[in-house]
Design an enzyme around this catalytic site. Structure first.
Site, mmCIF file in Angstrom:
data_model
loop_
_atom_site.group_PDB
_atom_site.id
_atom_site.type_symbol
_atom_site.label_atom_id
_atom_site.label_comp_id
_atom_site.label_asym_id
_atom_site.label_seq_id
_atom_site.Cartn_x
_atom_site.Cartn_y
_atom_site.Cartn_z
ATOM 1 N N PHE A 383 29.318 64.282 22.852
ATOM 2 C CA PHE A 383 29.467 64.149 24.090
ATOM 3 C C PHE A 383 30.508 65.068 24.773
ATOM 4 C CE2 PHE A 383 26.713 60.822 23.333
ATOM 5 C CZ PHE A 383 25.846 60.970 24.696
ATOM 6 N N ASP A 384 30.384 66.085 25.839
ATOM 7 C CA ASP A 384 31.343 66.395 26.567
ATOM 8 C C ASP A 384 31.801 65.280 27.472
ATOM 9 O OD1 ASP A 384 33.170 68.355 28.269
ATOM 10 O OD2 ASP A 384 31.657 68.173 29.641
ATOM 11 N N LYS A 385 33.135 65.173 27.629
ATOM 12 C CA LYS A 385 33.538 64.221 28.564
ATOM 13 C C LYS A 385 33.261 64.417 30.223
ATOM 14 C CE LYS A 385 37.728 63.341 29.875
ATOM 15 N NZ LYS A 385 37.711 63.075 31.442
ATOM 16 N N THR A 386 34.065 65.359 30.808
ATOM 17 C CA THR A 386 33.768 65.689 32.199
ATOM 18 C C THR A 386 32.536 65.862 32.708
ATOM 19 O OG1 THR A 386 36.032 66.328 32.098
ATOM 20 C CG2 THR A 386 35.157 66.844 33.791
ATOM 21 N N LYS A 565 35.618 73.368 20.776
ATOM 22 C CA LYS A 565 34.617 72.534 20.704
ATOM 23 C C LYS A 565 33.315 72.971 19.684
ATOM 24 C CE LYS A 565 34.917 70.518 25.231
ATOM 25 N NZ LYS A 565 34.161 70.282 26.751
#
Length: 692
Positions: A383-386, A565
Site C-alpha cells: 500500500f501507498d500511505k498518503t 517504491k
C-alpha cells in the site's frame, strides 16, 4: 484486409478493417446470411482513435425482453419436440412405421436445421470441428442405421440444451446491459437562454443540463447551480448518497435524490464515465484468462484424439472380434457427441464474465480474466500511505496551550498567521479554526520562511509559528515542551510550535489521519488469505512506524522516492512472486505498473487511472479491496470446480463405451447437461455482493 473477433461472452463481433478497401455493407450481409441479426454500435472517441477500428456488430441480435425473439433455438426446439410427441402418440395407436419414421425425420430436420447450418459453415471454412458438426453426423448416422426415434431425441435434446444455454448466457450478459440502460436517452438542456429536451447524443460540452429530484443524471458534468444528494451506487458502488453542491463532479447514470441541480456538461455521452466503464468491461471480457488459454490448448488435442477413438470403436470390434457393426457404429456415433468439450471450453469464460459483471455493479472495475486470476493468486499487497491508507489531507489532532495561553486564543492566532500561507499544514490549522467557528484577528507584516514556518504581527505583537528547527534557530528554548514534542513525534504527528519571540505559547500537532476502514481492511485481507501487507511511503521512519502500528501492516518501507517504491515492489516480487500495489493510480503508477496487479482507488471520472489500473476501485473506499480479492479467489475456485466437473463427466461417459452402454441420448444429456451445470455454477458469481 479484415480481422474479426467474436466475443462469445458478450455476444458481439468486433471488426478491424480498412474502409477504403472493405465494403462493410457486404460484410454485414454475409453475417446476416449466416442467420444473425446485426446492429452497428456507435463507437466512442477512445475507440475511434485507434486506426484499426471499423465497426462493431452485435451478433446476438436486437436486445429484447422476448425470449422467443432473442433465442433462435427456442422455436426449433418446440417444433422438434412436437414432432417427437406426435410420432410417439401415433406409435401407441399402431400407425405404420413408415409414417412414424417420416415424422421423426421431420423432427430431425426441424430441430437439426440450425446446428447443421452452423456445422456446414464450420466445414466450408475449414475450422476446427465443433459440437454442431458432431451432432449433425450423429443424427445422420442414427437415421442411416434406422434409429430414427433416437436420432430425433438427440436433435431435440441438443436444441433444448442450446436454447437453455443461450438463455443462461444471456442472463450473464445482462450484467453489462443493465449498466447500458442506466443513462437516460434524453436530457433537459438550457442553451442560449432556452430550455429544450434533446437526445443525449446532441448534448454538447458546456451545455447546462437541468436535473429534477428523482431523475437520473444524463451526462457527466460539474454542478453549477443547486444542491442535492446523489446516489452514486451505479458508478462507485457507494451504499450512501453523496452531498453535491456547486463545483462538485457528477456522473451520468447516477440518481439525483432530493434537490434541483444545474450541471455544466464536461464530457460527451459517448465519452462519459459510464460509457468508458462499459467499454473497458467489454474489453476485459474479451481477454482470455490463463486457465481459458490452457483449456483451449487442451481441447485442441482432446477432440481429435476422441475422434480417432470413435473411428476405432466403429471398426475394431467388427473387424477383429466379429461384433455387429451397427451396434459399435452406434457407440461410435455416441462417442462423437462426447468428443466436443463444450462444458470444458465454456467453464472459464462464463465464470469470468459473471465475476467482472458482479464487480462492476459493486463499484470495482476488473480489467480482464488475467487480472482476475492474478488477483485471486496474490500473496502480498503493498500500500501507498498518503491518500490510500490515510486520507491524504492533514488534520489537527492535538492543540496544547502553554504559559497561560488559552486554547482558543492560541488557535486563533496560529490560524490567522497560517491563513496567509499556502502550506498544507497551515491549511489544516485554518480548517480546524473554522470548524470551531473562531473569529480570526487581522495579521500584518506576514513573512513566510521556506521549509521552517512563518511570522506575522497580530494586534501589533509579533508571533512565530513553525517547526522545532525554526524555534531552535531563533534561540527560543523548547525545554518546557520537550516531553510533549517527543510524545507527539513518536505518535507520527508533525508538531507546529507557536511563540511570541520570547516564550512558547503552545503546540499544534498535525497528522494525515487514517481512513476509518484501513485497519479493518487489512484484517479482512489477511482473513482472505493475503500472507503479508507492506506499506510504502515517502514519510519519515517515525511517522511511518506510527501509522503501521495503528493499521496493522506487517512491514514498513519509509523515506522512499517514486523510484524507490518501484525497487521495493521488485524486491517483493522476487521474494513472493504475486504482489499487488495499491495507490491513487497516478503518483504510484510506476510501482503499480511493475506489480503483478496494480490497484487504483477513487478512480470515478479519472480517465488516466481507469486506463492504467488492472483493478480500479471506483469510490474512494478502501473497504472494496477485500471484496475484490474474495471475489477473485472465489472465481478461481469456481473455474477449477467447473474444469474438474467437466473432465469427470466426460471421463465417466466415455467409460460407458467399454460395456457398450453408451447411447446417443445419454451422450447428449451428459454433454449439454454438464455445459448447463458449469454455466449455472459460474453464474452464481453474479450474486456475490459487497457487504460493509
Amino acid at each position: 484486409m479484415i480481422a474479426a473477433t467474436v466475443v462469445f461472452t458478450t455476444g458481439k463481433l468486433n471488426l478491424a478493417y480498412d474502409p477504403s478497401t472493405i465494403n462493410i455493407a457486404q460484410v454485414i450481409n454475409k453475417i446476416q446470411n449466416l442467420g444473425y441479426q446485426v446492429r452497428e454500435e456507435q463507437l466512442n472517441s477512445s475507440e475511434l482513435s485507434s486506426p484499426s477500428k471499423g465497426t462493431r456488430s452485435d451478433g446476438a441480435g436486437q436486445e429484447s425482453a422476448s425470449f422467443w425473439r432473442t433465442n433462435k433455438y427456442a422455436l426449433s426446439t418446440v417444433m422438434s419436440g412436437v414432432m417427437i410427441l406426435l410420432a410417439v402418440l401415433l406409435g401407441q395407436l399402431k400407425v405404420s412405421f413408415t409414417i412414424t419414421h417420416a415424422i421423426y425425420v421431420v423432427g430431425i430436420i426441424l430441430g437439426g436445421y440450425l446446428p447443421a447450418k452452423s456445422g456446414w459453415s464450420v466445414l466450408v471454412n475449414a475450422r476446427e470441428l465443433d459440437m454442431n458438426v458432431l451432432m449433425t453426423l450423429a443424427a445422420i448416422g442414427a437415421a442411416a442405421i434406422g434409429q430414427f426415434a433416437e436420432g430425433a431425441v438427440v436433435v431435440f435434446l441438443f436444441s433444448l440444451g442450446n436454447a437453455l444455454q443461450a438463455y443462461t448466457l444471456d442472463k450473464t450478459r445482462n450484467s453489462i446491459r443493465t449498466l447500458m440502460e442506466l443513462t437516460p436517452n434524453q436530457a433537459l438542456v438550457r442553451r442560449n437562454g432556452r430550455e429544450m429536451i434533446l437526445p443525449v447524443e446532441q448534448v454538447r460540452i458546456g451545455d447546462i443540463v437541468i436535473v429534477r429530484p428523482g431523475e437520473r443524471l444524463p451526462m457527466d458534468g460539474r454542478v453549477v447551480g443547486g444542491a442535492s444528494t446523489v446516489n452514486q451506487a451505479p458508478i462507485t458502488g457507494e451504499s450512501l448518497p453523496v452531498d453535491k453542491q456547486a463545483g462538485d463532479e457528477v456522473f451520468a447514470g447516477t440518481i439525483n435524490e432530493r434537490g434541483f441541480l444545474e450541471i455544466e456538461v464536461t464530457r460527451l455521452s459517448r465519452d462519459n464515465t459510464l460509457s468508458r466503464i462499459i467499454h473497458l468491461i467489454e474489453e476485459a471480457q474479451a481477454q482470455r484468462a490463463p486457465s481459458q488459454q490452457f483449456v483451449d490448448r487442451f481441447a485442441r488435442y482432446y477432440t481429435p484424439l476422441v475422434l480417432l477413438g470413435a473411428v476405432l470403436v466403429a471398426t475394431v470390434p467388427s473387424l477383429i472380434f466379429h461384433q455387429p457393426f451397427n451396434k459399435w457404429f452406434y457407440e461410435a456415433l455416441a462417442m462423437l457427441l462426447v468428443a466436443c468439450p463444450c462444458a470444458l471450453v465454456i467453464s472459464t469464460p462464463v465464470s469470468i464474465v459473471a465475476a467482472i459483471g458482479s464487480a462492476a455493479r459493486n463499484g470495482v472495475l476488473i480489467k480482464g480474466g488475467v487480472c482476475l486470476e492474478e488477483a485471486g493468486a496474490l500473496s502480498v499487497i503493498a500500500f501507498d500511505k498518503t491518500g490510500t491508507l490515510t486520507r491524504g489531507k492533514p488534520r489537527v489532532t492535538d492543540v496544547i496551550p502553554l504559559n497561560g495561553t488559552s486554547e482558543t486564543e492560541m488557535l486563533a492566532i496560529a490560524a490567522a498567521i497560517e491563513s496567509r500561507s499556502e502550506h498544507p499544514l497551515g491549511e489544516a490549522i485554518v480548517n480546524c479554526a473554522k470548524e470551531r467557528l473562531l473569529i480570526l484577528p487581522d495579521v500584518s507584516n506576514f513573512t513566510a520562511v521556506l521549509g521552517k514556518g512563518a511570522r506575522g504581527e497580530v494586534e501589533g505583537r509579533p508571533y512565530y509559528i513553525g517547526n522545532v528547527r525554526f524555534f531552535t534557530e531563533q534561540g527560543i528554548s523548547l525545554t518546557p515542551a520537550e516531553v510533549e514534542i517527543g510524545r507527539l513525534q513518536t505518535e507520527g504527528k508533525t508538531v507546529m510550535v507557536l511563540g511570541d519571540g520570547q516564550n512558547i505559547l503552545g503546540l499544534i500537532a498535525v497528522a494525515d489521519v487514517l481512513r476509518e476502514s484501513s485497519r479493518e481492511t487489512i484484517q479482512q485481507l489477511k482473513q482472505a488469505g493475503i500472507e503479508k501487507v507492506v506499506m510504502l511511503t515517502g514519510d519519515n521512519e517515525l511517522t511511518a512506524q506510527a501509522i503501521a502500528r495503528s493499521v496493522g501492516v506487517d512491514e514498513v518501507k519509509a523515506d522512499l522516492l517514486p523510484e524507490d517504491k518501484v525497487k521495493a515492489v521488485m524486491e517483493l516480487l522476487v521474494e513472493h512472486t504475486k504482489v499487488a500495489m495499491v495507490g491513487d493510480g497516478v503518483n504510484d503508477a510506476p510501482a503499480m505498473a511493475i506489480s503483478t496487479v496494480g490497484i487504483a482507488m477513487g478512480t470515478a471520472g479519472t480517465d488516466t487511472a481507469l486506463e492504467t489500473a488492472d483493478i480500479a476501485l471506483m469510490a474512494d473506499d478502501l473497504s472494496k479491496l477485500p471484496y475484490a480479492i474474495n471475489l477473485s479467489r472465489r472465481t478461481l475456485k469456481t473455474i477449477k470446480q467447473n474444469i474438474f466437473f467437466a473432465l469427470i463427466v466426460k471421463g465417466l461417459i466415455l467409460l460407458l463405451i467399454i460395456p457398450g452402454w453408451l447411447t446417443l441420448w445419454l451422450a447428449v444429456i451428459g454433454d449439454m447437461g454438464s455445459s448447463l451445470l458449469v454455466t449455472l455454477n459460474g453464474m452464481r458469481l453474479l450474486r456475490v455482493k459487497y457487504t460493509q
